[in-house]
Motif scaffolding. Structure first.
Motif, PDB file in Angstrom:
ATOM      1  N   ALA A  14       0.848  -1.196   0.000  1.00 11.67           N
ATOM      2  CA  ALA A  14       0.000   0.000   0.000  1.00 11.67           C
ATOM      3  C   ALA A  14       0.882   1.244   0.000  1.00 11.67           C
ATOM      4  N   SER A  15       1.956   1.195   0.784  1.00  7.00           N
ATOM      5  CA  SER A  15       2.854   2.339   0.848  1.00  7.00           C
ATOM      6  C   SER A  15       3.493   2.608  -0.512  1.00  7.00           C
ATOM      7  N   SER A  16       3.902   1.545  -1.206  1.00  9.09           N
ATOM      8  CA  SER A  16       4.582   1.766  -2.486  1.00  9.09           C
ATOM      9  C   SER A  16       3.599   2.256  -3.546  1.00  9.09           C
ATOM     10  N   ILE A  17       2.365   1.764  -3.526  1.00  2.00           N
ATOM     11  CA  ILE A  17       1.406   2.240  -4.526  1.00  2.00           C
ATOM     12  C   ILE A  17       1.004   3.682  -4.216  1.00  2.00           C
ATOM     13  N   CYS A  18       1.187   4.088  -2.952  1.00  2.00           N
ATOM     14  CA  CYS A  18       0.951   5.490  -2.594  1.00  2.00           C
ATOM     15  C   CYS A  18       2.106   6.381  -3.045  1.00  2.00           C
ATOM     16  N   GLY A  19       3.141   5.778  -3.603  1.00  2.00           N
ATOM     17  CA  GLY A  19       4.233   6.574  -4.158  1.00  2.00           C
ATOM     18  C   GLY A  19       5.506   6.575  -3.333  1.00  2.00           C
ATOM     19  N   ALA A  20       5.578   5.709  -2.291  1.00  2.71           N
ATOM     20  CA  ALA A  20       6.749   5.733  -1.422  1.00  2.71           C
ATOM     21  C   ALA A  20       7.780   4.704  -1.859  1.00  2.71           C
ATOM     22  N   SER A  21       9.063   5.078  -1.808  1.00  2.00           N
ATOM     23  CA  SER A  21      10.140   4.123  -2.033  1.00  2.00           C
ATOM     24  C   SER A  21      10.139   3.128  -0.878  1.00  2.00           C
ATOM     25  N   TRP A  22      10.900   2.022  -1.043  1.00  2.00           N
ATOM     26  CA  TRP A  22      10.945   1.031   0.032  1.00  2.00           C
ATOM     27  C   TRP A  22      11.456   1.677   1.319  1.00  2.00           C
ATOM     28  N   ARG A  38      11.347   4.817   2.351  1.00  2.00           N
ATOM     29  CA  ARG A  38      10.373   5.688   3.003  1.00  2.00           C
ATOM     30  C   ARG A  38       9.271   4.860   3.651  1.00  2.00           C
ATOM     31  N   GLY A  39       8.836   3.818   2.956  1.00  2.28           N
ATOM     32  CA  GLY A  39       7.819   2.931   3.514  1.00  2.28           C
ATOM     33  C   GLY A  39       8.312   2.293   4.802  1.00  2.28           C
TER      34      GLY A  39
END
Lengths: 294, 368
Positions: free
Chosen positions: A189-197, A199-200
């Motif tokens: 969910a974090s990555s589809i929200c635009g976050a790199s690994w 940052r996630g």
């Protein structure tokens, strides 16, 4: 505690004449054992540390530089050991929690094997590894990385290496328990929200693993404070920790009163460290809750 | 309505021959789909049909073994999820439990470097749209399933993604809420002009929400079309059976001077000469006739015409607005009828032999 357990047991009617024993009787042997072999000796210890009600031994501890230095050193080493242990345990527990079944099996076995070997034997083994003609120095010299052996044994570094090794399983298990409950979908969910690994990890995974980090650090720290054999074998007299000093008072100085007082001081300081961690955690939760209400 | 909808021209996404194999198993087999901007497409199929694999490939969690994925004209095949500008609502919502509702919704904006003040403004706007403005400071676990779903939808929409993916959107809701949320999600996504790809195994949900439905079976795209097209012109027995209720009658094909006839034991379906359906059957000897239950009329035995059959009523069920009849054909096969003509059906009873009639227009043939 015993009352609530009892309340939750099956209704007596349904059970007919066959009633399960109340929870109190089930834990009674444990309570008796602890009372005789733990609580009573502990009270006795406190009594010994206060001969004729005088706090002389405590005054001596807190006014003698060598005692204060050893207490300080014990906390310093334990803190370093805790930080290093948790730092190593974190990725290890992550691999156990999310690396698949084969990885879990291998890593768990690797983690538990040392438990089958006595603490004493493991600490002696580190002497073999760390000494000037030991495996580590031989390897580094053979690899051409160093000319002369590095001094590892009888240094704080040696003590820290040995303690980290022994504490690692204790630190991994609470971390693993928390991590395996973290849903990796949250990272998707974090990555589809635009976050790199990265940052996630920082915003989602790590905050969720914090309870495990706390539990693991408390365990490692409180265990480290009481270490005796490992620093005795791998450290120099200058790296003495409080447990060695207590043993010295009992075995060599035969000053039971002072030894008992030192033991009580160690216990109180450990309890304080425990309380400090607990307070920090409670404060964190309070802040979260207040954030929720605002 | 938004600008995107006023200008519906343009392709939002193109899938070109997308395949995914796991060893010898083909989870996706040569799938090509074109998605228009502002469209609501549902991927429908039973479990294991490849619909979820395709959704995860669009999201970027899975890399296809062959084929290309273009979003807004750009090749996105190997691009990681965080660089795709796609929103996704997960089956169990995957809300961040340690963040408030507003922080959850602000997260996609945070990763795009948008400052806190604007994150909160846009997050609140989104919460207004999903009707949860009063819950901004709550944590996900303090909310009901339906509310959590709206938060997840808001998080997927807040950054105006090129495409929004919904993974089994109703799976975690109880039945009563489903119908309501289907309509609501449809309204919200249309209101913001989002292009949506949804995955479900529930045909009713697909019919309610979608502009078009893509039906999957064994990793292949069986048929894609509007709900109406799929209902009226299924191209395979699988599609006929999956969308709505269908009676499948298998029979032999025979050409006569007056057209083509498909017939079985006790029934005939006649098509006039020159009918495109007749031509499709020119080269086959067996075919399957699809008849919808509401298109078959129960008539008195012996009064049937050239498009008709006979059978014995096995069950007669009264459902208020209609009767449902289960009729056993001569070959033992069963046919379902729904009739609102209460007066004519009232006199028929279980065990009676009756006739069934339909018109040429009601016949759908599938080559077998």
């Amino acid at each position: 505690m015993t009352v609530s357990l009892h309340d939750r047991s099956m209704p007596a009617k349904a059970m007919g004449r066959f009633r399960p024993p109340s929870a109190f009787w089930l834990i009674a042997p444990a309570i008796l054992f602890l009372a005789f072999f733990f609580v009573f000796p502990l009270l006795k210890l406190v009594a010994i540390s206060l001969p004729d009600g005088s706090a002389e031994h405590y005054r001596q501890i807190f006014t003698t530089p060598v005692f204060l230095r050893v207490i300080g050193e014990t906390f310093r080493v334990s803190l370093i050991v805790t930080v290093v242990t948790v730092a190593i345990a974190y990725p290890y527990a992550y691999a156990m929690a999310h690396g698949g079944r084969a990885a879990l099996l291998v890593l768990t076995v690797a983690l538990l094997i040392p438990f089958w070997v006595s603490l004493l034997l493991r600490s002696f083994s580190w002497i073999v590894l760390l000494q000037n003609t030991g495996l580590i120095n031989d390897f580094l010299i053979a690899a051409g990385l160093i000319d002369r052996p590095i001094r590892l044994i009888r240094t704080p570094l040696g003590v820290i290496i040995g303690m980290v090794h022994i504490l690692l399983p204790y630190a991994v298990l609470p971390l693993y328990t928390v991590m395996k409950k973290i849903d990796l979908r949250l990272m998707e969910a974090s990555s589809i929200c635009g976050a790199s690994w990265l940052r996630g990890f920082a915003r989602v995974y790590f905050p969720l693993s914090l309870p495990g980090v706390m539990a693991s650090a408390i365990l490692a720290f409180t265990l480290a404070l009481g270490f005796y054999i490992t620093p005795a074998l791998l450290g120099s007299p200058r790296d003495m920790m409080i447990a060695q000093m207590i043993a010295g008072q009992f075995n060599e100085q035969l000053n039971f009163g002072l030894g008992a007082a030192l033991a009580v001081v160690l216990m109180v300081l450990t309890a304080m460290a425990f309380g400090l961690f607990g307070a920090a955690r409670a404060a964190l939760q309070m802040r979260d809750r207040r954030k929720g209400e605002a | 309505m938004s600008a995107v909808l006023q200008n519906p021209a343009g392709t939002a996404m193109r899938l070109e021959g997308v395949s995914k194999s796991y060893g010898v198993v083909k989870a996706l087999d040569d799938v090509s789909i074109e998605l228009r901007k502002g469209e609501f497409l549902t991927l429908l199929g039973p479990s294991g049909s490849g619909k979820t694999t395709l959704l995860r490939a669009i999201a970027g969690f899975i890399r296809p073994t062959a084929g290309r994925l273009l979003i807004d004209g750009r090749d996105m095949t190997g691009v990681p999820p965080q660089k795709r500008n796609i929103g996704m609502m997960f089956q169990d919502y995957a809300l961040f439990p340690h963040m408030t509702v507003l922080e959850n919704i602000g997260y996609p904006l945070e990763t795009r470097g948008i400052r806190r003040a604007e994150r909160e403004t846009r997050g609140m706007e989104m919460l207004e749209i999903v009707g949860l403005a009063h819950c901004a400071k709550r944590y996900p676990k303090e909310m009901s399933g339906g509310q959590q779903q709206r938060v997840a939808l808001a998080r997927a929409l807040v950054f105006r993604p090129d495409i929004v993916l919904l993974d089994e959107p109703m799976a975690a809701l109880d039945k009563k809420l489903r119908g309501q949320m289907q309509i609501e999600i449809m309204h919200i996504t249309r209101q913001v002009g989002a292009t949506v790809v949804s995955v479900t195994h529930d045909q009713e949900e697909a019919l309610v929400m979608s502009d078009r439905i893509a039906i999957f079976k064994d990793g292949r795209l069986e048929q894609i079309g509007t709900p109406h097209e799929l209902y009226l012109q299924p191209r395979s027995e699988f599609v006929a059976d999956f969308i709505g209720e269908a009676n499948l009658l298998r029979g032999a094909v025979r050409s006569t001077g007056e057209g083509t006839v498909v017939e079985g034991d006790g029934w005939t379906a006649s098509l006039p000469p020159g009918d495109p359906r007749s031509e499709a059957l020119a080269k086959v000897r067996k075919a399957c006739v699809v008849l919808r239950p509401e298109r078959i009329h129960a008539v008195a035995a012996g009064s049937e015409t050239e498009n008709a059959g006979v059978g014995v009523i096995e069950d007669k069920i009264y459902l208020g607005v209609e009767y449902r009849l289960v009729v056993r054909m001569n070959d033992g096969g069963k046919v379902n009828l729904r009739s609102r003509d209460v007066a004519s059906v009232a006199g028929m009873n279980a065990g009676d032999r009756i006739g069934m009639a339909w018109t040429v227009d009601d016949i759908v043939v599938i080559g077998a």
